[in-house]
Every structure is written in structure tokens, then in C-alpha cells.
Write an enzyme that holds these catalytic residues in place. Structure first.
Site, mmCIF file in Angstrom:
data_model
loop_
_atom_site.group_PDB
_atom_site.id
_atom_site.type_symbol
_atom_site.label_atom_id
_atom_site.label_comp_id
_atom_site.label_asym_id
_atom_site.label_seq_id
_atom_site.Cartn_x
_atom_site.Cartn_y
_atom_site.Cartn_z
ATOM 1 N N LYS A 141 0.815 -1.214 0.000
ATOM 2 C CA LYS A 141 0.000 0.000 0.000
ATOM 3 C C LYS A 141 0.853 1.270 0.000
ATOM 4 C CE LYS A 141 -4.188 -1.807 0.141
ATOM 5 N NZ LYS A 141 -5.072 -1.672 -1.037
ATOM 6 N N GLU A 168 -10.063 5.436 2.866
ATOM 7 C CA GLU A 168 -10.830 4.311 3.378
ATOM 8 C C GLU A 168 -9.828 3.213 3.705
ATOM 9 O OE1 GLU A 168 -10.100 4.683 0.269
ATOM 10 O OE2 GLU A 168 -9.415 2.688 -0.294
ATOM 11 N N SER A 188 1.762 -9.579 -0.692
ATOM 12 C CA SER A 188 1.415 -8.156 -0.673
ATOM 13 C C SER A 188 1.614 -7.510 0.684
ATOM 14 C CB SER A 188 -0.031 -7.974 -1.131
ATOM 15 O OG SER A 188 -0.893 -8.757 -0.331
#
Lengths: 396, 257
Positions: A87, A109, A376
Site C-alpha cells: 500500500k 478508506e 502483498s
């Protein structure tokens, strides 16, 4: 003539209230300007390398490869990035862009909390105000990340509407953006929403496949046969796929959350169970009922617990360039435990969906084949929930 | 010629928004009849959506109550057929793009025409995306209503020139809901609209008091009220229609003729 922008085949577009139109137009113009600006790119590269710790490792999982007895498995270690997930790649890009645009406040969010933590981190670094919307259900599942965001100076607003998960957090962040646009950038966390977000987020995440390609050529002197990533909205997956889209011999595989199974209502597998619709600013596939009411989806993974999928994935599915498979909670939890034991790497439960598929296909492939699985994120945040899933009641 | 124009022929228009099926369709019917008796010139019927991203808490609540009550698009179509026996003022549907798209855009819009609906408002369909439904709406003589917002600088003329039915001018930033103060410079937006179209323009978002209705009707061609009416339904349930009639009457009386 079509006025619509940001299309991937029939998907994408800008289905948003008029109130936000000038904001997304301004964002698109700023992005088109700065993406070609050498100074912007120099600053971003420095942030990614010096602050986030890029490039991330491409690790040969030798024990896993031998144990499964088939294709050679490499892991793209996005879990080793600062804040523990992919991210940060997108957030540093968007926060820098927002700063250049003169914005002083970031809203976001978050599902699992990884994007919220990354946004709070970038806001702290760049001296910006930060508000994160998180489904109340997720604030319970991911209490540690809520604390981290607050520690980093962000305000976390629990969202109680709807299913109180990721989709409701997106809706609430959109509502907030319509009420305060001048000083605020909506730092969307995935390759979804209205144009230009799917393109911006994809470009910032494409560093994953750019590195995989370079690292693979260096280690093996050739491209992999398959790259595998988990898909909620689909940002780490598009990052993993993007620089391989033109390399037709590289199989692109996205792993959706099947929850308790795609034949149950407790699933979040959009490509496997959804149909074409318009929601959250985009045309794409969505889990919905006959009348277009968005389905209350479910997955053990808060990060994949979303009823839609990014428009570029929907398009890659339509043209059969990428394949999207569904992985159940059980399969993901097994993979979570397997990688921890076999390689000493605790993967995020999201990433465990991709691993689970690699565990299925690797044994069926020849030993000279190569698979890359994107890890990830790291799994620390999931340990308590997985323990509970296995019937152990532990406190975080 | 659009029937929506009729709503603006008896002075300034009062436009009432009511969510279908909140708390049930029988009450919705009585509420609509009461609003018309109170003086409403145009009715916006909300088709509930699971995730109404342009709505504040009050109308979100109405959507939720209606869906929990089991209302569906098909039930609402049947309901309108019945309602049309008692109500002759123009009516438009207000819902979200996915409700129309998912039903089959042509099936949905054709049905609107058959049951006597005059227009369609989709808050998540900006100018750039209106071609998604526009040709079908034209084909079936259903006006696709355009919205203009306080942040529409540089876009007002473009939107106004292609507007059909009426223009929904959003009074303030943010989502639907009552507001104490509306600070947007609405006069200058209305001026640009009037330079570019003869289509009437009504103001909505945040209007709840007779004073606000008077002010908005002095600036524009009408006032749209949603949350304040929904609050009456929330508070009084099946007993709400009488309160709605009184309330609408007080608003309509306050408005500029």
C-alpha cells in the site's frame, strides 16, 4: 461522441456526483503534469527507496519449491516494505501529488487497515492532516492497525452503515470528500473508483512488476511462466501484472476471496459470482442481487472483503488476458500456516489467497517452470484472527 | 413536450422527495397524496439503493428501512401504476445508476414511460456519463434530470445547454440532509443557468424551513425537500401523512408565487 474518460473496454468511467467532477478533473490534470515532471519522479523514487525500502526482494522459496515438487516458486516480498505492505507504493505517490496540488489534508478508506496505516504514515511524514474511514466491523478485526493509525496522528472514524466493512468505508470517504474538497485529497487505496484513480494507483503500483521483471532476468535470465497475486479492489495484483501484460507467455492469475465458498452467500469473489454494474464511481463487475442492490460480501480477509473489482481487472478478464480464481477462507488459512512453517515468513491473510493457488498449481507444473507470488503484506495483523479461526482465544 | 414543465406553471414549484417503501408502500401512497394536497407540484419517488453514496444519514435510514421492508424495483413499478390513479402531478424517480443499469436500462426506462413517470434523477451520473442512459430516455420521453453543484464552476453552461425537464441545483457541498445555513452564491449560478437554458431550475439539499423555501424560491424556480419529509416519516411512521400535508402546506405558502 463519448465524453467518458478512463475506460478499460466497457469498464471504468466517472460515475460520481457532479459535486466531485471538478475535483477529479483537477486531479487528472495535476497527475498528467507531474508524472512527466523529473523533479516529482526524483522525489518519489527517493521516498520509495530511502523511506519505504524499495526495491523489495524477489526471494526464491527453495523449501516450498522442493516440498511442492513442481514449478520453481519466487516470492515478491512487498511485506518487507515500510508499513508492511504494498500500500505504501501508492500512498507515497498520491500524498506527494496531493502536496504538490496544495492539499493539506488526506482522507482514506481502509479495510484491513494497511492502506489506512500507510496513509497515516505518509501524512505524518509530509505534515498533513489525516482522517481514515474504517468499517466498524473491521476496526474490531484489526484493532492493532486502528491503534497504529492513531499513534501516527490520524483520526480513525468507524463506519457503522451497511455491512460496516470496506465498501461502507469507501462510501463514507466519498461522502466526506463531497463535503470538503478544497484542502482535501481522497487518497483512494485501490485501482478502483472513478477515473483517474484506477490509472493513478496502477501506475504507482506498477513498480512491483517492473522490479519482478528486472530481478527475474537477473536471477533466471528469463521471464516467469506465471505471476500470482490476490485481488480485492486489485492494486497489488495490477501492480504485479502490469509490466507483463504485453508478455503473452506470462500467465496472469488473480486470486479472489471465496469466503466460505462461491456457492454460498458468504463470499467476496466478484469475477466468479458478480455481474456488470455501476458503483463507487466505476462500471465493473459487482456482487449484487437481481435489482442491483450491492451484496453484503464476506471474507476472512478484511482487505479482500469488497463487492467489486477494479475496472482494468474486469477488462483483463473480458479479454481473457488474466485468469481470476476463487480461494476459500480454509485454503487461505492453510497457506498462511504453511508459509509460516515452511519458509519462516508470516504472510498477510490477503496474500495467503495467492499462495494457496500457487500451492495448488505448482505441483502440476514441470520443474523448469517459474511462478512468482506477490506477498502483498505481512501477517502480524492477522495472527489473532487466525488463532481464533483455529479455536484459540488469544488477546492481541 | 415534457410534463415536468407543468409543475412550474403555478408559481414556484415545491418538489417533495419520498423514498418508496419507507416504512411500507401503503404509507408511501398516503404520503404522496398528502404532499400533493399540501401543495407539492412535483414528486420525486426514491427507489432505495443499498449504498446511497450521495445521501446523508436521514435518507440513508429511509433506504435501509425500505429495503428491509422488502421493497423492490418491480414492486415500485406496480405501486406507481396504482398511485397514478390518484395523483396527476408530474413525478420523477430518484435512484442510483446501478438500480437502472442492473434492471436493464431499456427495460427500466420503457417501464417508466408506461407507468407515467416523467423523469429520472441519478445523483451518480454526471454530464460526462449521461450518454449511458440519455438516448433511451429520449426514446421513451423520460427526462434525464441534470444536477449542478456549488463546485460546478466552468461546467454550468455546458450542463444547462443540454438539460431536460428541470435542473437540480445542489445548494451546498456534501450529502443530502437539513442545514441551518446555505452559504453558496446561488444567485450567480442561477444567472449562468438562465443565460443558457429555458429549462426551470430548482434548488435542493439542506432545505427544511419555510424561510429557506421562501429564499430559494426567490432565487430559482422551486425548492426540493427530502430529508425534512423523511424525518416526519421516521418519527410518525404510518401516521406521517397528515404531518406531511401540514408541513408541505407551510412550505408552499411561504414560497414566492
Amino acid at each position: 461522441m463519448s465524453n467518458s474518460k478512463g475506460r478499460f473496454g466497457v469498464h471504468g468511467g466517472q460515475y460520481i456526483p457532479e459535486t466531485l467532477m471538478n475535483a477529479v478533473i483537477e486531479l487528472e490534470e495535476a497527475y498528467n503534469h507531474y508524472k512527466k515532471d523529473p523533479e516529482f519522479n526524483r522525489e518519489l523514487t527517493e521516498l520509495l527507496n530511502e523511506y519505504a525500502g524499495r526495491p523489495s526482494r524477489l526471494y526464491y522459496a527453495e523449501k516450498m519449491t522442493k516440498d511442492l515438487g513442481g514449478a520453481k516458486i519466487y516470492l515478491k516480498r512487498e511485506d518487507l516494505n515500510h508499513t508492511g505492505a504494498h500500500k505504501i507504493n501508492n500512498v507515497l505517490g498520491q500524498a506527494l501529488l496531493a502536496k504538490k496540488m496544495g492539499k493539506t489534508r488526506l482522507i482514506a478508506e481502509t479495510g484491513a487497515g494497511q492502506h489506512g496505516v500507510a496513509t497515516a504514515t505518509a501524512a505524518a511524514l509530509m505534515g498533513m492532516e489525516c482522517v481514515v474511514f474504517m468499517g466498524e466491523e473491521d476496526t474490531k478485526r484489526q484493532a492493532l492497525n486502528v491503534y497504529k493509525m492513531r499513534l501516527l496522528g490520524a483520526e480513525v472514524i468507524p463506519v457503522t452503515t451497511g455491512t460496516a466493512t470496506l465498501k461502507d468505508a469507501v462510501s463514507e470517504a466519498m461522502r466526506e470528500w463531497t463535503s470538503r474538497i478544497d484542502d482535501t485529497h481522497y487518497c483512494l487505496g485501490s485501482v478502483m473508483g472513478p477515473h483517474p484513480f484506477p490509472t493513478i494507483v496502477r501506475d504507482f503500483q506498477a513498480v512491483i512488476s517492473k522490479e519482478i521483471k528486472e530481478q527475474m532476468l537477473e536471477k533466471e535470465g528469463r521471464l516467469p511462466d506465471a505471476v500470482i497475486a490476490c485481488v480485492g479492489g486489485g492494486s497489488n495484483a495490477i501492480g504485479t501484472f502490469y509490466n507483463f501484460i504485453e508478455d503473452k507467455d506470462v500467465q496472469l492469475i488473480g486470486c479472489e476471496a471465496a469466503g466460505r465458498g462461491i456457492d454460498t452467500f458468504e463470499t467476496a469473489a466478484t469475477i466468479n459470482t458478480g455481474r456488470l454494474g455501476i458503483f463507487h464511481g466505476m462500471k465493473s463487475y459487482f456482487c449484487q442481487d437481481k435489482y442491483g442492490q450491492i451484496a453484503p460480501v464476506y471474507s476472512i480477509s478484511a482487505g479482500l472483503d469488497y463487492p467489486g473489482i477494479g475496472p482494468e481487472h474486469a477488462y483483463l478478464h473480458d479479454i481473457h488476458r488474466a485468469e481470476y480464481v476463487a480461494i476459500t477462507d480454509d485454503e487461505a488459512v492453510n497457506a498462511f500456516e504453511y508459509l509460516s512453517r515452511t519458509e519462516g515468513i508470516i504472510p498477510a491473510i490477503e496474500s495467503s489467497h495467492a499462495l494457496a493457488h500457487a500451492m495448488k498449481i505448482a505441483p502440476t507444473m514441470d520443474k523448469d517452470k517459474i511462478i512468482v507470488v506477490t506477498i502483498s503484506g505481512r501477517g502480524d495483523k492477522d495472527c489473532a484472527a487466525i488463532a481464533r479461526y483455529r479455536g484459540e482465544d488469544i488477546n492481541e | 413536450m415534457s410534463k415536468i414543465k407543468n409543475a412550474f406553471e403555478n408559481g414556484k414549484a415545491f418538489i417533495a422527495f419520498i423514498t418508496c417503501g419507507d416504512p411500507d408502500l401503503e404509507t408511501t401512497k398516503e404520503a404522496v397524496i398528502a404532499a400533493v394536497k399540501g401543495g407539492a407540484d412535483l414528486i420525486e419517488l426514491g427507489i432505495p439503493f443499498s449504498d446511497p453514496t450521495a445521501e446523508g444519514p436521514v435518507i440513508q435510514g429511509a433506504n435501509l428501512r425500505a429495503l428491509n421492508g422488502g421493497v423492490t424495483t418491480d414492486k415500485i413499478f406496480d405501486f406507481v401504476v396504482d398511485l397514478r390513479k390518484s395523483v396527476s402531478v408530474p413525478m420523477v424517480f430518484m435512484t442510483y445508476a446501478n438500480v437502472v443499469y442492473s434492471y436493464g436500462s431499456e427495460d427500466f426506462i420503457k417501464r417508466c414511460n408506461e407507468i407515467g413517470m416523467d423523469g429520472l434523477i441519478l445523483p451518480d451520473l454526471p454530464f460526462e456519463e449521461k450518454e449511458e442512459f440519455e438516448d433511451i430516455c429520449t426514446k421513451y420521453d423520460v427526462d434525464l434530470v441534470s444536477l449542478i453543484a456549488p463546485t460546478s464552476a466552468g461546467r454550468i453552461a455546458m450542463i444547462a445547454k443540454e438539460a431536460k425537464g428541470f435542473i437540480y441545483l445542489v445548494s451546498s457541498l456534501g450529502v443530502t440532509g437539513t442545514r441551518t445555513n446555505i452559504t453558496t452564491d446561488l444567485d450567480s449560478i442561477v444567472n449562468v443557468i438562465r443565460e443558457n437554458t429555458d429549462v426551470p431550475c430548482a434548488i435542493g439539499f439542506g432545505i427544511s424551513t419555510p424561510e429557506q423555501a421562501a429564499k430559494m424560491s426567490s432565487i430559482s424556480d422551486g425548492a426540493i425537500v427530502g430529508s425534512a419529509i423523511i424525518k416526519l416519516l421516521e418519527k410518525y411512521g404510518k401516521e406521517a401523512p397528515n404531518h406531511i400535508r401540514e408541513y408541505v402546506s407551510s412550505m408552499k405558502t411561504a414560497m414566492v408565487r
